[in-house]
Design an enzyme around this catalytic site. Structure first.
Site, mmCIF file in Angstrom:
data_model
loop_
_atom_site.group_PDB
_atom_site.id
_atom_site.type_symbol
_atom_site.label_atom_id
_atom_site.label_comp_id
_atom_site.label_asym_id
_atom_site.label_seq_id
_atom_site.Cartn_x
_atom_site.Cartn_y
_atom_site.Cartn_z
ATOM 1 N N ARG A 114 0.823 -1.203 0.000
ATOM 2 C CA ARG A 114 0.000 0.000 0.000
ATOM 3 C C ARG A 114 0.868 1.269 0.000
ATOM 4 O O ARG A 114 0.564 2.250 -0.677
ATOM 5 C CB ARG A 114 -0.912 -0.018 1.241
ATOM 6 C CG ARG A 114 -1.842 1.188 1.361
ATOM 7 C CD ARG A 114 -2.917 1.181 0.299
ATOM 8 N NE ARG A 114 -3.779 2.354 0.374
ATOM 9 C CZ ARG A 114 -4.725 2.637 -0.503
ATOM 10 N NH1 ARG A 114 -4.930 1.837 -1.528
ATOM 11 N NH2 ARG A 114 -5.467 3.710 -0.385
ATOM 12 N N ASP A 149 -3.733 -4.283 2.231
ATOM 13 C CA ASP A 149 -4.795 -5.059 2.850
ATOM 14 C C ASP A 149 -6.166 -4.621 2.359
ATOM 15 O O ASP A 149 -6.425 -3.430 2.159
ATOM 16 C CB ASP A 149 -4.755 -4.892 4.372
ATOM 17 C CG ASP A 149 -3.549 -5.586 4.987
ATOM 18 O OD1 ASP A 149 -3.228 -6.688 4.524
ATOM 19 O OD2 ASP A 149 -2.949 -5.024 5.911
ATOM 20 N N ASP A 209 -5.928 0.970 13.422
ATOM 21 C CA ASP A 209 -5.068 -0.206 13.381
ATOM 22 C C ASP A 209 -5.007 -0.951 14.714
ATOM 23 O O ASP A 209 -4.478 -2.062 14.767
ATOM 24 C CB ASP A 209 -3.641 0.188 12.971
ATOM 25 C CG ASP A 209 -3.495 0.370 11.467
ATOM 26 O OD1 ASP A 209 -4.466 0.094 10.744
ATOM 27 O OD2 ASP A 209 -2.417 0.789 11.024
ATOM 28 N N ARG A 235 -10.233 2.480 0.087
ATOM 29 C CA ARG A 235 -9.145 3.392 0.459
ATOM 30 C C ARG A 235 -8.724 4.147 -0.800
ATOM 31 O O ARG A 235 -7.670 3.890 -1.373
ATOM 32 C CB ARG A 235 -7.974 2.614 1.061
ATOM 33 C CG ARG A 235 -8.331 1.946 2.375
ATOM 34 C CD ARG A 235 -7.090 1.488 3.121
ATOM 35 N NE ARG A 235 -6.484 0.312 2.520
ATOM 36 C CZ ARG A 235 -5.343 -0.227 2.966
ATOM 37 N NH1 ARG A 235 -4.703 0.308 3.972
ATOM 38 N NH2 ARG A 235 -4.847 -1.310 2.394
ATOM 39 N N PRO A 236 -9.543 5.083 -1.258
ATOM 40 C CA PRO A 236 -9.272 5.776 -2.517
ATOM 41 C C PRO A 236 -8.064 6.702 -2.402
ATOM 42 O O PRO A 236 -7.653 7.092 -1.306
ATOM 43 C CB PRO A 236 -10.555 6.579 -2.753
ATOM 44 C CG PRO A 236 -11.125 6.793 -1.380
ATOM 45 C CD PRO A 236 -10.786 5.562 -0.602
ATOM 46 N N ILE A 296 -13.143 4.935 10.682
ATOM 47 C CA ILE A 296 -12.179 5.068 9.577
ATOM 48 C C ILE A 296 -12.429 3.984 8.532
ATOM 49 O O ILE A 296 -12.605 4.261 7.350
ATOM 50 C CB ILE A 296 -10.730 4.976 10.096
ATOM 51 C CG1 ILE A 296 -10.522 5.907 11.306
ATOM 52 C CG2 ILE A 296 -9.750 5.313 8.977
ATOM 53 C CD1 ILE A 296 -10.669 7.359 11.023
#
Length: 377
Positions: A40, A64, A255, A69-70, A277
């Site tokens: 990523r 992941d 996370d 997640r643009p 998120i």
């Protein structure tokens, strides 16, 4: 990351935790799409290559699968700095034209760590002043600003929601940079220590970076002893249920919601996790249920009920943090737990087997699976 660097004739070595990079013979070259898609963080090459070569071409980044997640905010920032961006065949092409990059005012529509860092990487080489508003405030932003400033960049305001950058023509490596400790790794071990430990010290941490997490642990009844650069986690019993809501820093990190989950199972009552998120970050739930966990997802909420009788099972680490939660659950469970797709864990936790073995846990690597025995011995 080193493979991507090699494709551009950048020489690098990684020994004993030290990464050395020599870009003196760097050339523009197509970046290996397989490596880009597996990482990523590869999207940071967009900003850095744009600043260095005035153009960048790379595949859409991977990472992941934890929900959308643009990279639209990254692209918006590049356009504001004077770049033209096109997308075709799953590849992003960014060019600046003869005028190069110029300073600009960038307002991020959402707080994004990736877009903030990419904007900084491009803006440090742009002519003039760039102001990034609604910037992310994570400690990692401050760390990269420190890294760049030590090379001659002029980045101010990192750690606040407004960052100002005066562009410079060149950057020069002038000293060694020591990166900050990984707060997500540290938080994972704190949760593990509270769930199954009998008195564990977690060293090399910056407690201020973990305050939102440790505050929740203390709220549960974990009597943490917080020192300047270490945290002692005593044997923890009679824990209370809590509600967790993930937010951008300094809020509770997304996370850490999965690594905290096994500890929530130890509480005497129902806990609730709301991930604002990545609400689809729930790959750990089905796997934990295989082990006997009383956990469910409903209406973008995760409800965790007391689960005192986990049983070793064969489960899948769907991504890094889901895998971490399974490791903790495996230590809590009776019997042997086999975690498949263990590569997802190993790429996020440095020498995890050695660290846990040193704490008397029975953990081993068997091909691509992690074998976790219950930690009661």
């Amino acid at each position: 990351m080193m493979l991507i660097l090699k494709s551009m004739n950048v020489h690098s070595t990684f020994e004993d935790g030290v990464l050395t990079i020599d870009p003196t013979e760097i050339v523009e070259a197509p970046l290996p799409s397989k490596a880009i898609k597996s990482l990523r963080a590869s999207y940071y090459f967009m900003g850095s290559l744009l600043g260095r070569f005035q153009r960048a071409t790379l595949s859409f980044p991977g990472g992941d699968n934890i929900g959308p997640r643009p990279i639209d905010q990254h692209i918006k920032a590049f356009k504001a700095l004077g770049a033209a961006v096109s997308e075709r065949d799953n590849t992003v092409h960014i060019t600046t034209g003869p005028a190069g990059l110029h300073g600009a005012r960038i307002f991020l529509d959402v707080v994004s760590v990736g877009a903030t860092i990419n904007s900084i990487l491009a803006a440090v080489k742009a002519e003039g002043t760039t102001v990034i508003e609604n910037a992310a405030k994570e400690p990692e932003i401050i760390d990269i600003a420190t890294f760049l400033n030590n090379m001659g960049a002029h980045v101010r305001g990192a750690g606040t929601d407004v960052i100002r950058i005066e562009g410079v023509s060149t950057l020069r490596a002038m000293n060694t940079h020591t990166i900050i400790p990984d707060r997500i790794e540290a938080g994972t071990y704190l949760s593990m220590a509270a769930a199954v430990g009998d008195g564990v010290v977690v060293k090399n941490v910056i407690p201020e970076h973990l305050e939102s997490f440790t505050a929740k642990m203390i709220e549960m009844g974990v009597n943490l002893e917080i020192d300047e650069d270490s945290i002692f986690v005593p044997r923890s019993e009679n824990l209370k249920p809590i509600q967790v809501k993930t937010m951008p820093f300094p809020g509770f990190a997304t996370d850490l919601q999965q690594p905290l989950t096994p500890l929530l199972m130890c509480a005497k009552g129902s806990s609730v996790v709301i991930d604002t998120i990545y609400p689809k970050r729930i790959k750990h739930i089905a796997e934990l249920r295989k082990m006997g966990a009383n956990i469910r997802s409903e209406n973008d909420m995760i409800v965790v009920d007391p689960s005192t009788h986990l049983v070793g099972s064969e489960v899948q680490a769907g991504e890094i943090r889901a895998g971490a939660s399974l490791v903790i659950a495996g230590l809590m469970a009776q019997g042997t737990t086999v975690i498949d797709n263990a590569d997802n864990i190993l790429r996020g936790y440095d020498r995890i087997v050695q660290k846990l073995t040193a704490l008397n846990a029975d953990v081993s690597i068997q091909s691509a699976a992690t074998l976790v025995e219950d930690g009661q011995d």
